[in-house]
Write a protein that holds these residues in place. Structure first.
Motif, PDB file in Angstrom:
ATOM      1  N   MET A 255       0.719  -1.417  -0.406  1.00 47.26           N
ATOM      2  CA  MET A 255       0.067   0.014  -0.162  1.00 47.26           C
ATOM      3  C   MET A 255       0.533   1.567   0.129  1.00 47.26           C
ATOM      4  O   MET A 255       1.795   1.074   0.707  1.00 47.26           O
ATOM      5  CB  MET A 255      -1.219   0.002   1.633  1.00 47.26           C
ATOM      6  CG  MET A 255      -0.215  -0.068   2.125  1.00 47.26           C
ATOM      7  SD  MET A 255      -1.173   0.080   4.324  1.00 47.26           S
ATOM      8  CE  MET A 255      -2.377   1.499   3.935  1.00 47.26           C
TER       9      MET A 255
ATOM     10  N   TYR B 207     -11.618  -8.959   3.541  1.00 49.54           N
ATOM     11  CA  TYR B 207     -12.630  -8.135   1.968  1.00 49.54           C
ATOM     12  C   TYR B 207     -12.509  -9.043   1.113  1.00 49.54           C
ATOM     13  O   TYR B 207     -11.180  -8.471   0.179  1.00 49.54           O
ATOM     14  CB  TYR B 207     -11.739  -6.934   2.154  1.00 49.54           C
ATOM     15  CG  TYR B 207     -11.526  -5.816   3.202  1.00 49.54           C
ATOM     16  CD1 TYR B 207     -13.419  -5.458   3.744  1.00 49.54           C
ATOM     17  CD2 TYR B 207     -10.785  -5.441   4.561  1.00 49.54           C
ATOM     18  CE1 TYR B 207     -13.289  -4.862   5.064  1.00 49.54           C
ATOM     19  CE2 TYR B 207     -10.984  -4.866   5.873  1.00 49.54           C
ATOM     20  CZ  TYR B 207     -12.067  -4.671   6.425  1.00 49.54           C
ATOM     21  OH  TYR B 207     -12.553  -4.194   7.366  1.00 49.54           O
TER      22      TYR B 207
ATOM     23  N   LEU C 270     -12.695  -6.565  -2.713  1.00 51.31           N
ATOM     24  CA  LEU C 270     -11.725  -5.525  -2.141  1.00 51.31           C
ATOM     25  C   LEU C 270     -10.203  -5.584  -3.343  1.00 51.31           C
ATOM     26  O   LEU C 270      -9.550  -6.836  -3.168  1.00 51.31           O
ATOM     27  CB  LEU C 270     -11.831  -4.743  -1.245  1.00 51.31           C
ATOM     28  CG  LEU C 270     -12.796  -3.955  -0.571  1.00 51.31           C
ATOM     29  CD1 LEU C 270     -12.456  -3.372   0.921  1.00 51.31           C
ATOM     30  CD2 LEU C 270     -13.671  -2.938  -1.299  1.00 51.31           C
TER      31      LEU C 270
ATOM     32  N   GLU D 181      -4.739  -3.396  -2.482  1.00 53.40           N
ATOM     33  CA  GLU D 181      -4.197  -2.480  -1.157  1.00 53.40           C
ATOM     34  C   GLU D 181      -5.306  -1.625  -0.722  1.00 53.40           C
ATOM     35  O   GLU D 181      -5.169  -1.254   0.257  1.00 53.40           O
ATOM     36  CB  GLU D 181      -3.346  -2.046  -3.136  1.00 53.40           C
ATOM     37  CG  GLU D 181      -2.838  -0.220  -1.900  1.00 53.40           C
ATOM     38  CD  GLU D 181      -2.410   0.354  -2.693  1.00 53.40           C
ATOM     39  OE1 GLU D 181      -1.729   2.144  -3.478  1.00 53.40           O
ATOM     40  OE2 GLU D 181      -1.255  -0.001  -4.059  1.00 53.40           O
ATOM     41  N   GLN D 182      -6.528  -2.086  -1.472  1.00 50.57           N
ATOM     42  CA  GLN D 182      -7.585  -0.483  -1.393  1.00 50.57           C
ATOM     43  C   GLN D 182      -8.106  -2.096   0.090  1.00 50.57           C
ATOM     44  O   GLN D 182      -8.599  -1.313   1.934  1.00 50.57           O
ATOM     45  CB  GLN D 182      -8.661  -0.895  -1.307  1.00 50.57           C
ATOM     46  CG  GLN D 182      -8.377   0.445  -3.201  1.00 50.57           C
ATOM     47  CD  GLN D 182     -10.594  -0.025  -3.493  1.00 50.57           C
ATOM     48  OE1 GLN D 182     -11.115  -0.310  -3.188  1.00 50.57           O
ATOM     49  NE2 GLN D 182      -9.489   0.199  -5.242  1.00 50.57           N
ATOM     50  N   ALA D 183      -7.811  -3.141  -0.210  1.00 47.13           N
ATOM     51  CA  ALA D 183      -7.799  -4.557   1.433  1.00 47.13           C
ATOM     52  C   ALA D 183      -7.251  -4.346   2.507  1.00 47.13           C
ATOM     53  O   ALA D 183      -7.757  -3.332   3.407  1.00 47.13           O
ATOM     54  CB  ALA D 183      -8.580  -5.817   1.147  1.00 47.13           C
TER      55      ALA D 183
ATOM     56  N   SER E  13      -5.424  -1.350   3.310  1.00 42.38           N
ATOM     57  CA  SER E  13      -5.715  -0.039   3.704  1.00 42.38           C
ATOM     58  C   SER E  13      -6.862   0.232   4.490  1.00 42.38           C
ATOM     59  O   SER E  13      -6.764   0.462   5.656  1.00 42.38           O
ATOM     60  CB  SER E  13      -6.192   1.054   2.499  1.00 42.38           C
ATOM     61  OG  SER E  13      -6.590   2.697   3.280  1.00 42.38           O
ATOM     62  N   ARG E  14      -7.931  -0.900   4.087  1.00 43.52           N
ATOM     63  CA  ARG E  14      -9.011  -0.941   5.003  1.00 43.52           C
ATOM     64  C   ARG E  14      -9.199  -1.461   6.359  1.00 43.52           C
ATOM     65  O   ARG E  14      -9.819  -1.004   6.882  1.00 43.52           O
ATOM     66  CB  ARG E  14     -10.231  -1.415   4.240  1.00 43.52           C
ATOM     67  CG  ARG E  14     -11.489  -1.771   4.830  1.00 43.52           C
ATOM     68  CD  ARG E  14     -12.969  -0.827   4.778  1.00 43.52           C
ATOM     69  NE  ARG E  14     -13.533  -1.315   6.002  1.00 43.52           N
ATOM     70  CZ  ARG E  14     -14.696  -1.445   5.297  1.00 43.52           C
ATOM     71  NH1 ARG E  14     -14.782  -1.822   3.677  1.00 43.52           N
ATOM     72  NH2 ARG E  14     -16.005  -2.227   5.267  1.00 43.52           N
TER      73      ARG E  14
ATOM     74  N   ASP F 251      -7.661   0.805   8.319  1.00 40.63           N
ATOM     75  CA  ASP F 251      -8.504   2.051   9.353  1.00 40.63           C
ATOM     76  C   ASP F 251      -9.212   0.970  10.239  1.00 40.63           C
ATOM     77  O   ASP F 251      -9.209   1.830  11.106  1.00 40.63           O
ATOM     78  CB  ASP F 251      -9.028   1.941   7.992  1.00 40.63           C
ATOM     79  CG  ASP F 251      -8.524   2.687   6.484  1.00 40.63           C
ATOM     80  OD1 ASP F 251      -7.865   3.571   7.492  1.00 40.63           O
ATOM     81  OD2 ASP F 251      -9.183   2.777   6.153  1.00 40.63           O
TER      82      ASP F 251
END
Length: 416
Positions: free
Chosen positions: A1, A160, A163, A166-168, A170-171, A174
Motif C-alpha cells: 500500500m 475483504y 476489494l 491495496e484497498q483491502a 488500507s481498509r 483503518d
C-alpha cells in the motif's frame, strides 16, 4: 500500500500504544516481539518506541506461516513431530529474565485449510506441550504481555475478498486503528478512560458472587456456565507479578472469568466463524453436559473441531466465559476479522481448554486452582456465541436470577 504522512503518524501512535499501554514497558525493561515478516515496518516503530521508553533490549522473532505449510506438505512425519528442546528453554529463560512479550498477528486465517488436519493437530499438541511452562507463566501474568496486529495482504484479502489488495490492506488498517483507538489524538488517554469503565464492571460483578452465568441467543444458544469457586472477574488492564500494569489485548472490550469445569450445561451456537489451526470452522454447535462437550457439529471444519476437543481431557471443558457488549467498537465496524484477537471483542464468548490462574483466588497454586473448579489443558481457544439478541443473567447460589445483558447490551454497572 502507498504510505502517507497521516498513515505513518497513526502507525507510530499504534506502536507507541503497544509499548506504553500494552506492556507498559518501564525504564530498564526488556521486550521480546514476535511478528510475521510483513510486520517489519510496525516492528521497527515498536523498537523505537521501546528504546525511547528506556528499554535495555528489544529482541525480535519474525515468523513465516508458509514455512509451517512447507513442513506439512513436504516434510515427513518425523519433521512434523520434531521440536528442539532449546525453543521452550529460550522462552522460559526470557520469562525468568523479566522480558515483556509483544505478539503481532496478521496471518492468513485459512493458510492450512488444504493440509491434513491430523498432522496439524498432532504438531499443535506437541508444540503446546513443549511450551506449556511458558504459556502458564504468561497466562499467570508473571510478566506483562500484549497482542497487537498488522494488516497483511493475505489477511486483508480474506477479510475483504471483494476489494483490490491495496484497498483491502488500507481498509483493514483503518479498522485496526479505529478499534485500537490509535486514531485518537491521545490514544493513551482514550485507553485510560476505557480501562476505567471496564474496571467498574469487574468491580460490580466481583461484588455479586454469582454461582453461574446463563446465556440465551436467537441462534439457539441456551447455556448455563457455572463459575469456579472464588472466581475473579477481570478485564482491561492487568498487573503482572513484577508490578507492571499493562493491557494484554489491544483491542479489548471483554470482562471474563473462570467457569467451573464440571458445571457447564446446555447448548452453545457460534455467532461467527472461527479461525483455528489454519482453517475456518463455521456453523459451530456444541452441547455440554456436566462441564464436558458431548456433541460437536459444524457446517465447516467439524473434523478439526473434534480433534481440538480431543487434544487432552481438559480440551473438552471450558476455561473462560467472557461478556462483551454487541455495541463494542469491533462490532460497530461490521467487519468479520477472522482473527480471535478482534472477533472475540465483538461478541460474548467462551473458551475451550485452559483457564487463566488469575481468574481464581490463589490460582497460581495448581492444586488450589483445580480444587476451585479451574480447568487445565494444552489449549485455550476462544469462540464467539454472543449476538445483538443475546440475553445474559447472573444466577445466585439460591437460584435467583438478575439481568446482566439484554439485547446484547449491559443493563448493569457501566453501560458505555
Amino acid at each position: 500500500m502507498t504510505l502517507n504522512a497521516d498513515f505513518e503518524a497513526k502507525l507510530a501512535r499504534y506502536a507507541e500504544l503497544l509499548v506504553r499501554t500494552g506492556v507498559n514497558l518501564p525504564e530498564g525493561g526488556k521486550v521480546r516481539v514476535t511478528a510475521p515478516l510483513e510486520a517489519a515496518p510496525l516492528v521497527r516503530l515498536v523498537s523505537r518506541a521501546a528504546y525511547r521508553a528506556g528499554a535495555l533490549d528489544v529482541r525480535v522473532d519474525y515468523t513465516d506461516a508458509h514455512l509451517s505449510l512447507t513442513r506439512y506438505e513436504d516434510g515427513g512425519d518425523a519433521a512434523v513431530d520434531f521440536l528442539p528442546e532449546w525453543a521452550a528453554q529460550e522462552g522460559e529463560n526470557l520469562v525468568a529474565d523479566g522480558y515483556a512479550f509483544i505478539s503481532v498477528v496478521g496471518e492468513d486465517p485459512s493458510l492450512l485449510s488444504g493440509v491434513d488436519q491430523g498432522r496439524v493437530a498432532r504438531r499443535s499438541k506437541a508444540v503446546a506441550a513443549s511450551m506449556r511452562n511458558v504459556q502458564r507463566a504468561i497466562g499467570g501474568m508473571e510478566v506483562s504481555w500484549t497482542v497487537g496486529a498488522m494488516s497483511t495482504p493475505a489477511w486483508a484479502r480474506a477479510v475483504y475478498p471483494d476489494l483490490p489488495e491495496e484497498q483491502a490492506v488500507s481498509r483493514l488498517w483503518d479498522d485496526i486503528f479505529t478499534v485500537s483507538r490509535a486514531d485518537e489524538p491521545d490514544p493513551v488517554a482514550a485507553w485510560n478512560a476505557h480501562l476505567d469503565r471496564l474496571e467498574r464492571l469487574c468491580t460490580f460483578l466481583n461484588g455479586r458472587r454469582y454461582a453461574a452465568i446463563h446465556l440465551r441467543s436467537e441462534l439457539g444458544t441456551d447455556l448455563t456456565v457455572g463459575l469456579a469457586e472464588g472466581h475473579i472477574w477481570q478485564g482491561g488492564a492487568e498487573t503482572a507479578k513484577n508490578g507492571v500494569r499493562g493491557v494484554p489485548n489491544i483491542p479489548t472490550d471483554e470482562v471474563f472469568t473462570a467457569p467451573h469445569r464440571e458445571r457447564v450445561d446446555g447448548v452453545a451456537v457460534a455467532s461467527k466463524p472461527l479461525s483455528v489451526r489454519g482453517q475456518l470452522a463455521e456453523g459451530i454447535r456444541m452441547r455440554f453436559e456436566g462441564g464436558r462437550v458431548v456433541e460437536v457439529t459444524a457446517e465447516k471444519g467439524e473434523d478439526t473441531l473434534r480433534q481440538l476437543v480431543e487434544t487432552d481431557e481438559g480440551a473438552a471443558r471450558l476455561g473462560e466465559i467472557a461478556l462483551v457488549p454487541a455495541s463494542a467498537p469491533v462490532a460497530r465496524t461490521g467487519t468479520l476479522f477472522l482473527n480471535t484477537l478482534f472477533d472475540e471483542n465483538a461478541a460474548s464468548h467462551i473458551a475451550l481448554g485452559r483457564c487463566y490462574p488469575t481468574n481464581v483466588q490463589d490460582g497460581e497454586n495448581p492444586e488450589a486452582l483445580i480444587a476451585a473448579g479451574g480447568n487445565d489443558s494444552l489449549i485455550h481457544v476462544d469462540w464467539m456465541i454472543g449476538t445483538p439478541g443475546t440475553d445474559v443473567d447472573g444466577v445466585r447460589e439460591d437460584g435467583t436470577r438478575e439481568p446482566l445483558m439484554r439485547g446484547g447490551e449491559w443493563v448493569v454497572g457501566e453501560k458505555k
